[in-house]
Design a protein around this motif. Structure first.
Motif, PDB file in Angstrom:
ATOM      1  N   ILE A  28     -14.699  -4.678 -25.758  1.00 59.37           N
ATOM      2  CA  ILE A  28     -15.063  -5.210 -24.439  1.00 59.37           C
ATOM      3  C   ILE A  28     -16.579  -5.364 -24.358  1.00 59.37           C
ATOM      4  N   ALA A  29     -17.314  -4.353 -24.812  1.00 60.80           N
ATOM      5  CA  ALA A  29     -18.780  -4.412 -24.786  1.00 60.80           C
ATOM      6  C   ALA A  29     -19.296  -5.570 -25.640  1.00 60.80           C
ATOM      7  N   THR A  30     -18.675  -5.800 -26.786  1.00 62.04           N
ATOM      8  CA  THR A  30     -19.080  -6.908 -27.659  1.00 62.04           C
ATOM      9  C   THR A  30     -18.865  -8.240 -26.948  1.00 62.04           C
ATOM     10  N   ALA A  31     -17.718  -8.401 -26.275  1.00 60.71           N
ATOM     11  CA  ALA A  31     -17.447  -9.636 -25.533  1.00 60.71           C
ATOM     12  C   ALA A  31     -18.463  -9.814 -24.407  1.00 60.71           C
ATOM     13  N   LEU A  32     -18.796  -8.733 -23.722  1.00 55.67           N
ATOM     14  CA  LEU A  32     -19.765  -8.823 -22.632  1.00 55.67           C
ATOM     15  C   LEU A  32     -21.145  -9.202 -23.148  1.00 55.67           C
ATOM     16  N   GLU A  33     -21.526  -8.670 -24.291  1.00 53.41           N
ATOM     17  CA  GLU A  33     -22.839  -8.995 -24.847  1.00 53.41           C
ATOM     18  C   GLU A  33     -22.923 -10.447 -25.304  1.00 53.41           C
ATOM     19  N   SER A  34     -21.786 -11.028 -25.719  1.00 50.41           N
ATOM     20  CA  SER A  34     -21.840 -12.411 -26.197  1.00 50.41           C
ATOM     21  C   SER A  34     -21.663 -13.430 -25.075  1.00 50.41           C
ATOM     22  N   THR A  35     -20.716 -13.210 -24.163  1.00 53.08           N
ATOM     23  CA  THR A  35     -20.455 -14.207 -23.117  1.00 53.08           C
ATOM     24  C   THR A  35     -20.632 -13.684 -21.701  1.00 53.08           C
ATOM     25  N   GLY A  36     -20.674 -12.360 -21.538  1.00 51.65           N
ATOM     26  CA  GLY A  36     -20.760 -11.783 -20.204  1.00 51.65           C
ATOM     27  C   GLY A  36     -19.420 -11.631 -19.528  1.00 51.65           C
ATOM     28  N   VAL A  37     -18.344 -12.013 -20.244  1.00 54.73           N
ATOM     29  CA  VAL A  37     -17.009 -11.977 -19.649  1.00 54.73           C
ATOM     30  C   VAL A  37     -16.006 -11.396 -20.631  1.00 54.73           C
ATOM     31  N   TYR A  38     -15.124 -10.545 -20.112  1.00 56.66           N
ATOM     32  CA  TYR A  38     -13.948 -10.078 -20.853  1.00 56.66           C
ATOM     33  C   TYR A  38     -12.795 -10.232 -19.876  1.00 56.66           C
ATOM     34  N   ALA A  39     -11.906 -11.183 -20.161  1.00 53.35           N
ATOM     35  CA  ALA A  39     -10.821 -11.497 -19.231  1.00 53.35           C
ATOM     36  C   ALA A  39      -9.729 -12.258 -19.963  1.00 53.35           C
ATOM     37  N   ASN A  53     -24.373 -18.600 -13.281  1.00 53.94           N
ATOM     38  CA  ASN A  53     -25.094 -18.769 -12.014  1.00 53.94           C
ATOM     39  C   ASN A  53     -25.973 -17.548 -11.731  1.00 53.94           C
ATOM     40  N   ALA A  54     -25.449 -16.366 -12.015  1.00 49.22           N
ATOM     41  CA  ALA A  54     -26.225 -15.137 -11.819  1.00 49.22           C
ATOM     42  C   ALA A  54     -27.426 -15.116 -12.765  1.00 49.22           C
ATOM     43  N   ALA A  55     -27.210 -15.535 -14.012  1.00 49.62           N
ATOM     44  CA  ALA A  55     -28.305 -15.572 -14.987  1.00 49.62           C
ATOM     45  C   ALA A  55     -29.384 -16.555 -14.549  1.00 49.62           C
ATOM     46  N   ALA A  56     -28.978 -17.681 -13.964  1.00 51.26           N
ATOM     47  CA  ALA A  56     -29.943 -18.662 -13.474  1.00 51.26           C
ATOM     48  C   ALA A  56     -30.795 -18.081 -12.345  1.00 51.26           C
ATOM     49  N   ASP A  57     -30.226 -17.116 -11.612  1.00 44.44           N
ATOM     50  CA  ASP A  57     -30.959 -16.437 -10.537  1.00 44.44           C
ATOM     51  C   ASP A  57     -31.763 -15.247 -11.058  1.00 44.44           C
ATOM     52  N   GLY A  58     -31.649 -14.968 -12.362  1.00 43.70           N
ATOM     53  CA  GLY A  58     -32.390 -13.857 -12.952  1.00 43.70           C
ATOM     54  C   GLY A  58     -31.657 -12.525 -12.945  1.00 43.70           C
ATOM     55  N   HIS A  59     -30.334 -12.565 -12.783  1.00 42.90           N
ATOM     56  CA  HIS A  59     -29.543 -11.332 -12.735  1.00 42.90           C
ATOM     57  C   HIS A  59     -28.622 -11.251 -13.948  1.00 42.90           C
ATOM     58  N   ASP A  60     -28.511 -10.052 -14.507  1.00 39.84           N
ATOM     59  CA  ASP A  60     -27.668  -9.803 -15.678  1.00 39.84           C
ATOM     60  C   ASP A  60     -26.315  -9.282 -15.196  1.00 39.84           C
ATOM     61  N   LEU A  61     -25.343 -10.180 -15.063  1.00 38.75           N
ATOM     62  CA  LEU A  61     -24.020  -9.844 -14.543  1.00 38.75           C
ATOM     63  C   LEU A  61     -22.988  -9.918 -15.663  1.00 38.75           C
ATOM     64  N   GLN A  62     -22.132  -8.909 -15.752  1.00 31.47           N
ATOM     65  CA  GLN A  62     -21.028  -8.874 -16.714  1.00 31.47           C
ATOM     66  C   GLN A  62     -19.740  -8.682 -15.904  1.00 31.47           C
ATOM     67  N   ILE A  63     -18.686  -9.404 -16.272  1.00 30.86           N
ATOM     68  CA  ILE A  63     -17.427  -9.317 -15.530  1.00 30.86           C
ATOM     69  C   ILE A  63     -16.290  -8.986 -16.478  1.00 30.86           C
ATOM     70  N   VAL A  64     -15.505  -7.981 -16.108  1.00 34.56           N
ATOM     71  CA  VAL A  64     -14.336  -7.557 -16.873  1.00 34.56           C
ATOM     72  C   VAL A  64     -13.120  -7.671 -15.970  1.00 34.56           C
ATOM     73  N   VAL A  65     -12.085  -8.347 -16.456  1.00 40.30           N
ATOM     74  CA  VAL A  65     -10.826  -8.423 -15.722  1.00 40.30           C
ATOM     75  C   VAL A  65      -9.773  -7.725 -16.566  1.00 40.30           C
ATOM     76  N   LEU A  66      -9.169  -6.706 -15.988  1.00 39.92           N
ATOM     77  CA  LEU A  66      -8.140  -5.936 -16.679  1.00 39.92           C
ATOM     78  C   LEU A  66      -6.776  -6.244 -16.083  1.00 39.92           C
ATOM     79  N   GLU A  67      -5.772  -6.259 -16.931  1.00 39.74           N
ATOM     80  CA  GLU A  67      -4.420  -6.520 -16.445  1.00 39.74           C
ATOM     81  C   GLU A  67      -3.669  -5.228 -16.149  1.00 39.74           C
ATOM     82  N   ALA A  68      -4.187  -4.101 -16.627  1.00 40.14           N
ATOM     83  CA  ALA A  68      -3.539  -2.813 -16.388  1.00 40.14           C
ATOM     84  C   ALA A  68      -3.953  -2.279 -15.026  1.00 40.14           C
ATOM     85  N   SER A  69      -3.013  -1.642 -14.365  1.00 42.75           N
ATOM     86  CA  SER A  69      -3.258  -1.051 -13.061  1.00 42.75           C
ATOM     87  C   SER A  69      -3.515   0.441 -13.234  1.00 42.75           C
ATOM     88  N   TYR A  70      -4.579   0.937 -12.589  1.00 47.79           N
ATOM     89  CA  TYR A  70      -4.939   2.346 -12.691  1.00 47.79           C
ATOM     90  C   TYR A  70      -4.996   2.977 -11.309  1.00 47.79           C
TER      91      TYR A  70
END
Length: 169
Positions: A28-39, A53-70
């Motif tokens: 997941i961390a590898t995917a976030l470092e390359s594209t910023g998204v794991y989904a 869009n966040a990067a264009a504003d100068g913000h480092d945003l990473q998004i993870v979407v999980l299918e498992a419910s916790y």
């Protein structure tokens, strides 16, 4: 006779790591470092747009979407915190039963404020955009306001004292 000090644990945080031990955090961390998204593949393009869009504003945003419910919902925050320690920036984890955030840039209040406004059933891309928008909107700096009010009250007190001394003389 002297007894040893007694220690009571009034509250201890729940260790949730066993619940999400099946997640491959390095992948997941590898995917976030390359594209910023794991989904899931069908959501990646929309989520990458939010990250860009966040990067264009100068913000480092990473998004993870999980299918498992916790449960409890704080598990998602624990996952976000662990990932954020590896990739930095702001990590948003969205799951079917909750979401969690961790950031070195935004305060917990800003992030929780954003997650609190997301309606159940909202698509991950829309939810991520709403959270990001809420976190980046202008906020009142209460520290500055408090200092200004203290200085104003002090000046009024000094002015009142000066006026009282002048009336007596």
């Amino acid at each position: 006779m002297t007894s040893a000090p007694v220690t009571f644990v009034l509250a201890a945080p729940i260790d949730t790591t066993a619940q999400w031990a099946d997640l491959d955090l390095p992948a997941i961390a590898t995917a976030l470092e390359s594209t910023g998204v794991y989904a899931p593949a069908d959501q990646v393009a929309e989520l990458e747009q939010v990250v860009d869009n966040a990067a264009a504003d100068g913000h480092d945003l990473q998004i993870v979407v999980l299918e498992a419910s916790y449960s409890p919902f704080t598990v998602y925050r624990d996952i976000a915190t662990e990932l954020q320690s590896q990739v930095g920036g702001t990590v948003l984890v969205i799951g079917p039963s909750g979401m969690g955030t961790a950031s070195s840039e935004f305060s917990r209040v800003q992030l929780e404020d954003g997650t609190g406004e997301v309606k159940a059933g909202t698509s991950p891309a829309v939810a991520a955009q709403q959270i990001y928008d809420r976190a980046t909107e202008p906020h009142l700096d209460w520290t500055v306001l408090t200092i200004v009010l203290i200085v104003l009250v002090a000046l009024c007190a000094v002015g009142a004292r000066i006026a009282m001394v002048r009336r007596r003389s």
